[in-house]
Design an enzyme around this catalytic site. Structure first.
Site, PDB file in Angstrom:
ATOM      1  N   SER A 198       0.818  -1.214   0.000  1.00 10.44           N
ATOM      2  CA  SER A 198       0.000   0.000   0.000  1.00 10.44           C
ATOM      3  C   SER A 198       0.853   1.266   0.000  1.00 10.44           C
ATOM      4  O   SER A 198       0.541   2.237   0.671  1.00 10.44           O
ATOM      5  CB  SER A 198      -0.941  -0.015   1.205  1.00 10.44           C
ATOM      6  OG  SER A 198      -0.191  -0.166   2.410  1.00 10.44           O
ATOM      7  N   GLY A 199       1.958   1.241  -0.765  1.00 11.33           N
ATOM      8  CA  GLY A 199       2.751   2.465  -0.965  1.00 11.33           C
ATOM      9  C   GLY A 199       2.244   3.196  -2.204  1.00 11.33           C
ATOM     10  O   GLY A 199       1.154   2.908  -2.723  1.00 11.33           O
ATOM     11  N   ALA A 203       2.974   3.125  -5.369  1.00  9.85           N
ATOM     12  CA  ALA A 203       2.681   2.371  -6.591  1.00  9.85           C
ATOM     13  C   ALA A 203       1.385   1.567  -6.415  1.00  9.85           C
ATOM     14  O   ALA A 203       0.485   1.607  -7.266  1.00  9.85           O
ATOM     15  CB  ALA A 203       3.847   1.447  -6.934  1.00  9.85           C
ATOM     16  N   TRP A 238       7.723   6.967   4.502  1.00  9.73           N
ATOM     17  CA  TRP A 238       8.973   7.428   5.127  1.00  9.73           C
ATOM     18  C   TRP A 238       9.837   8.262   4.188  1.00  9.73           C
ATOM     19  O   TRP A 238      10.903   8.722   4.571  1.00  9.73           O
ATOM     20  CB  TRP A 238       9.797   6.217   5.601  1.00  9.73           C
ATOM     21  CG  TRP A 238       9.286   5.606   6.862  1.00  9.73           C
ATOM     22  CD1 TRP A 238       7.986   5.522   7.277  1.00  9.73           C
ATOM     23  CD2 TRP A 238      10.067   4.979   7.892  1.00  9.73           C
ATOM     24  NE1 TRP A 238       7.912   4.873   8.483  1.00  9.73           N
ATOM     25  CE2 TRP A 238       9.187   4.527   8.887  1.00  9.73           C
ATOM     26  CE3 TRP A 238      11.429   4.742   8.056  1.00  9.73           C
ATOM     27  CZ2 TRP A 238       9.608   3.867  10.032  1.00  9.73           C
ATOM     28  CZ3 TRP A 238      11.851   4.082   9.198  1.00  9.73           C
ATOM     29  CH2 TRP A 238      10.947   3.655  10.171  1.00  9.73           C
ATOM     30  N   GLY A 283      11.467  13.668  -1.850  1.00 10.08           N
ATOM     31  CA  GLY A 283      10.404  14.110  -2.723  1.00 10.08           C
ATOM     32  C   GLY A 283      10.365  13.353  -4.032  1.00 10.08           C
ATOM     33  O   GLY A 283      10.829  12.224  -4.116  1.00 10.08           O
ATOM     34  N   GLU A 340      19.190  17.281  -5.037  1.00 11.84           N
ATOM     35  CA  GLU A 340      19.793  16.115  -4.380  1.00 11.84           C
ATOM     36  C   GLU A 340      20.974  15.629  -5.211  1.00 11.84           C
ATOM     37  O   GLU A 340      21.167  16.061  -6.354  1.00 11.84           O
ATOM     38  CB  GLU A 340      18.740  15.014  -4.189  1.00 11.84           C
ATOM     39  CG  GLU A 340      17.665  15.437  -3.184  1.00 11.84           C
ATOM     40  CD  GLU A 340      16.580  14.425  -2.965  1.00 11.84           C
ATOM     41  OE1 GLU A 340      16.664  13.309  -3.508  1.00 11.84           O
ATOM     42  OE2 GLU A 340      15.617  14.754  -2.259  1.00 11.84           O
ATOM     43  N   ASP A 367       9.329  -9.184   0.765  1.00  9.34           N
ATOM     44  CA  ASP A 367       8.303 -10.223   0.569  1.00  9.34           C
ATOM     45  C   ASP A 367       7.986 -10.472  -0.912  1.00  9.34           C
ATOM     46  O   ASP A 367       7.818 -11.616  -1.334  1.00  9.34           O
ATOM     47  CB  ASP A 367       7.006  -9.835   1.296  1.00  9.34           C
ATOM     48  CG  ASP A 367       7.244  -9.545   2.771  1.00  9.34           C
ATOM     49  OD1 ASP A 367       8.150 -10.155   3.352  1.00  9.34           O
ATOM     50  OD2 ASP A 367       6.523  -8.699   3.329  1.00  9.34           O
ATOM     51  N   HIS A 397      22.117   4.639   1.799  1.00 11.82           N
ATOM     52  CA  HIS A 397      21.971   6.092   1.911  1.00 11.82           C
ATOM     53  C   HIS A 397      23.116   6.594   2.783  1.00 11.82           C
ATOM     54  O   HIS A 397      23.377   6.031   3.847  1.00 11.82           O
ATOM     55  CB  HIS A 397      20.626   6.451   2.527  1.00 11.82           C
ATOM     56  CG  HIS A 397      20.275   7.892   2.313  1.00 11.82           C
ATOM     57  ND1 HIS A 397      20.955   8.907   2.936  1.00 11.82           N
ATOM     58  CD2 HIS A 397      19.344   8.475   1.531  1.00 11.82           C
ATOM     59  CE1 HIS A 397      20.438  10.072   2.548  1.00 11.82           C
ATOM     60  NE2 HIS A 397      19.457   9.834   1.691  1.00 11.82           N
ATOM     61  N   ARG A 407      25.103   9.057  -4.736  1.00 13.24           N
ATOM     62  CA  ARG A 407      25.068   8.353  -3.449  1.00 13.24           C
ATOM     63  C   ARG A 407      26.097   7.256  -3.274  1.00 13.24           C
ATOM     64  O   ARG A 407      26.621   7.063  -2.187  1.00 13.24           O
ATOM     65  CB  ARG A 407      23.707   7.688  -3.297  1.00 13.24           C
ATOM     66  CG  ARG A 407      22.771   8.605  -2.709  1.00 13.24           C
ATOM     67  CD  ARG A 407      21.555   7.909  -2.333  1.00 13.24           C
ATOM     68  NE  ARG A 407      20.606   9.003  -2.213  1.00 13.24           N
ATOM     69  CZ  ARG A 407      19.332   8.849  -2.122  1.00 13.24           C
ATOM     70  NH1 ARG A 407      18.805   7.655  -2.134  1.00 13.24           N
ATOM     71  NH2 ARG A 407      18.549   9.884  -1.997  1.00 13.24           N
ATOM     72  N   HIS A 411      19.194   1.395   2.036  1.00 12.11           N
ATOM     73  CA  HIS A 411      18.112   2.353   1.776  1.00 12.11           C
ATOM     74  C   HIS A 411      17.162   1.900   0.673  1.00 12.11           C
ATOM     75  O   HIS A 411      15.961   2.037   0.792  1.00 12.11           O
ATOM     76  CB  HIS A 411      18.758   3.682   1.399  1.00 12.11           C
ATOM     77  CG  HIS A 411      17.802   4.795   1.151  1.00 12.11           C
ATOM     78  ND1 HIS A 411      16.941   5.266   2.116  1.00 12.11           N
ATOM     79  CD2 HIS A 411      17.572   5.563   0.045  1.00 12.11           C
ATOM     80  CE1 HIS A 411      16.227   6.273   1.625  1.00 12.11           C
ATOM     81  NE2 HIS A 411      16.578   6.454   0.365  1.00 12.11           N
ATOM     82  N   ARG A 454      20.401   4.024  -8.315  1.00 15.68           N
ATOM     83  CA  ARG A 454      19.236   4.899  -8.510  1.00 15.68           C
ATOM     84  C   ARG A 454      19.574   6.366  -8.243  1.00 15.68           C
ATOM     85  O   ARG A 454      20.206   6.701  -7.240  1.00 15.68           O
ATOM     86  CB  ARG A 454      18.127   4.470  -7.549  1.00 15.68           C
ATOM     87  CG  ARG A 454      16.882   5.314  -7.614  1.00 15.68           C
ATOM     88  CD  ARG A 454      15.927   4.866  -6.536  1.00 15.68           C
ATOM     89  NE  ARG A 454      16.505   5.137  -5.245  1.00 15.68           N
ATOM     90  CZ  ARG A 454      16.046   6.069  -4.408  1.00 15.68           C
ATOM     91  NH1 ARG A 454      15.011   6.798  -4.749  1.00 15.68           N
ATOM     92  NH2 ARG A 454      16.618   6.247  -3.238  1.00 15.68           N
ATOM     93  N   LEU A 485       9.744   7.539  -6.439  1.00 14.53           N
ATOM     94  CA  LEU A 485       8.322   7.864  -6.307  1.00 14.53           C
ATOM     95  C   LEU A 485       7.744   8.138  -7.694  1.00 14.53           C
ATOM     96  O   LEU A 485       6.614   7.756  -8.012  1.00 14.53           O
ATOM     97  CB  LEU A 485       8.124   9.063  -5.374  1.00 14.53           C
ATOM     98  CG  LEU A 485       8.525   8.851  -3.898  1.00 14.53           C
ATOM     99  CD1 LEU A 485       8.346  10.131  -3.090  1.00 14.53           C
ATOM    100  CD2 LEU A 485       7.719   7.727  -3.246  1.00 14.53           C
TER     101      LEU A 485
END
Ligand code: SIN
Length: 529
Positions: free
Chosen positions: A11-12, A14, A43, A47, A115, A217, A238, A284, A345, A380, A386
């Protein structure tokens, strides 16, 4: 046996985006392990990276994404996600999400964050709680949708496939067994469109910025079902997780460096200048490795993120969540540098899909962090995930809406619990859980070697045997299912890392410190078939 036209697990951003769109075409169940809002998305602080400014361009966003991805991004996928992003953002705004704005020459425009690895300011945000606001907006909309049933405190056990049932058809996904955590019964759910949106696997490592639910999962279930898994060696660490004994998972957003934060070692030196021309705002993988090297070199337990040159007023306004959390742990970020360490991360690999979320198994789809579409490659770019969740969820909903539903010809067997007892020694589960996370942190972390990976592999095989025995002999619980999934995903990460005899993006090994394009500029694909 319950039946739905679409079943979404997770339930994020996507999962919820897909569910809302799919509900226009049929019945939908959203299955989630805890509460609806318990997701990695909630969390996310930084952005959504998206081209919205005249000073930016799709070309630049594509280039930054491909550079970060170190030769493994699928350019077509990158272009699709980048160019379709603005339309998806407009939809979020129409649902009531208000990204931060600022006033420029009498008119309001998005207040874009910056970022690491981005050549332009392009990160839309809501202060430092963007993910939580997105989650709230989508859940509010979901509650208004009569065709979506949200099954909270339900954990998927395993996918049901025609192959496993011995049906004489092509192997396809037909549904899922789901543990109702309240009744402790296992339900059989039938669907021809099963969408995994279960997020990542940060909990496989001892230190992570992820919430407790991130136990891999989706990848583990898809693997057991026979779908292809890609690029699991690319785990993003991260660089800046708050270093405090009681704040294990608290992220200090990269946006803090975007606003001028400088990483310093215990002597107060700006050490990143030595490692990369972009200094503290380097991509990163480079920053995380540099911090790891500094910590190992000096024997210090952390490094420091210094943003004390910005005013308290600015920091409170731009980073209210980080500011308050740091204060709670005794650090005033306006007056003193914040102690930070890298932590696991983001899972850049996952279930192999195309840009529509289609996996290698008919009837099974994957979107969000659990999927490997080709957008992230070997590393990434910050805040791209997101955006990917929104774009791919939309594309999948559109794709499935165009395809007629197959006739529901299969009746699925009920879950067979067998002659099992209640788990008598919970300590075994907790011990194994800790052991896996420690093994992964020590042997499969930011810097790897073949020897360490082989050690990890041997230990994980033993643990997997023990966990399998537990799984077959005891009544299943959420803890046991999560442990089983963690062990599977840990082994997939190690196997993938062992097969890549080079260093690229997030996979860095002392045995092969250079990229080796001739043999390894390709995805790592694993499948049980
Ligand atoms: C952050 O805020 O630093 C995280 C952003 C991301 O991981 O994309």
């Amino acid at each position: 046996m319950k039946q739905y036209d679409f079943v979404v697990i997770g339930s994020g951003i996507a999962g919820l985006t897909f569910a809302l769109k799919a509900a226009k075409h049929g019945s939908v169940a959203v299955i989630t392990k805890r509460k609806g809002a318990d997701s990695n998305t909630a969390w996310a602080q930084g952005g959504v990276a998206c081209v919205t400014s005249d000073e930016d361009s799709f070309e630049l966003h594509v280039r930054d994404t491909m550079e970060a991805g170190a030769g493994l991004c699928d350019e077509q996928v990158v272009r699709t996600v980048v160019t379709e992003g603005p339309a998806r953002i407009r939809e979020l705004v129409e649902l009531g999400l208000q990204f931060d704005e600022r006033e420029i020459a009498g008119h309001r425009e998005p207040d874009l964050g910056r970022e690491g690895g981005h050549s332009k300011r392009r990160v839309l945000h809501v202060q430092d709680v963007t993910g939580a606001e997105i989650e709230r907006t989508l859940l509010r909309e979901l509650a208004r949708s009569p065709r979506v049933e949200l099954l909270e405190n339900h954990m998927a056990v395993d996918l049901i496939t025609s192959g496993k049932l011995g049906f004489a058809t092509e192997d396809r996904c037909l549904g899922v067994y789901v543990l109702d955590e309240v009744s402790t019964e296992v339900e059989t759910i039938r669907t021809d469109r099963l969408v995994l949106a279960t997020g990542g696997c940060g909990k496989v490592y001892l230190y992570t910025t992820n919430p407790h639910i991130a136990t891999g999962d989706g990848v583990a279930m898809a693997w057991r079902a026979g779908a292809t898994i890609a690029n699991m060696e690319f785990i993003q660490f991260h660089p800046t997780c708050l270093f405090h004994a009681e704040a294990r998972s608290f992220l200090i957003s990269e946006a803090v460096r975007g606003e001028g934060g400088i990483l310093r070692n215990e002597r107060g030196e700006d050490f990143m200048a030595e490692y990369h021309p972009q200094g503290s705002l380097a991509p990163r993988d480079i920053v995380a490795r540099a911090i790891d090297a500094e910590i190992k070199r000096s024997g210090a337990r952390c490094v420091y993120l210094d943003i004390t040159h910005r005013s308290e007023e600015f920091l409170r306004e731009r980073f209210p969540h980080i500011y308050e959390t740091c204060r709670r742990f005794g650090f005033d970020m306006a007056k003193q540098p914040i102690p930070v360490v890298p932590a696991a991360h983001y899972q850049c690999g996952g279930i192999r899909t195309d840009v529509n979320g289609t996996t290698t198994m008919p009837g099974l789809y994957a979107i969000g962090e659990v999927a490997s579409t080709g957008l992230h490659g070997a590393n990434r770019l910050a805040s791209n995930s997101l955006l990917e969740g929104l774009v791919v969820a939309h594309r999948l909903a559109e794709l499935l809406a165009r395809q007629p539903l197959p006739p529901r010809e299969f009746v699925l067997p009920e879950w067979e619990p067998g002659d099992v007892q209640n788990v008598d020694e919970l300590v075994v589960i907790y011990h194994n859980w800790d052991e896996i996370r420690r093994i992964m942190w020590d042997y499969v972390g930011i810097v790897r070697t073949d020897k360490r990976l082989q050690r990890a592999s041997a230990r994980l095989r033993n643990l997997q045997r023990e966990i399998r025995e537990f799984y077959w002999n005891f009544k299943i619980t959420v803890d046991l299912l999560e442990l089983r999934n963690l062990a599977t995903v840990a082994a997939l990460i190690v196997d993938s890392a062992l097969s890549r005899k080079e260093s690229r993006g997030l996979h860095y090994t002392l045995d092969y410190p250079e990229a080796e394009d001739r043999h390894f500029r390709r995805d790592t694909l694993l499948s049980r078939k």
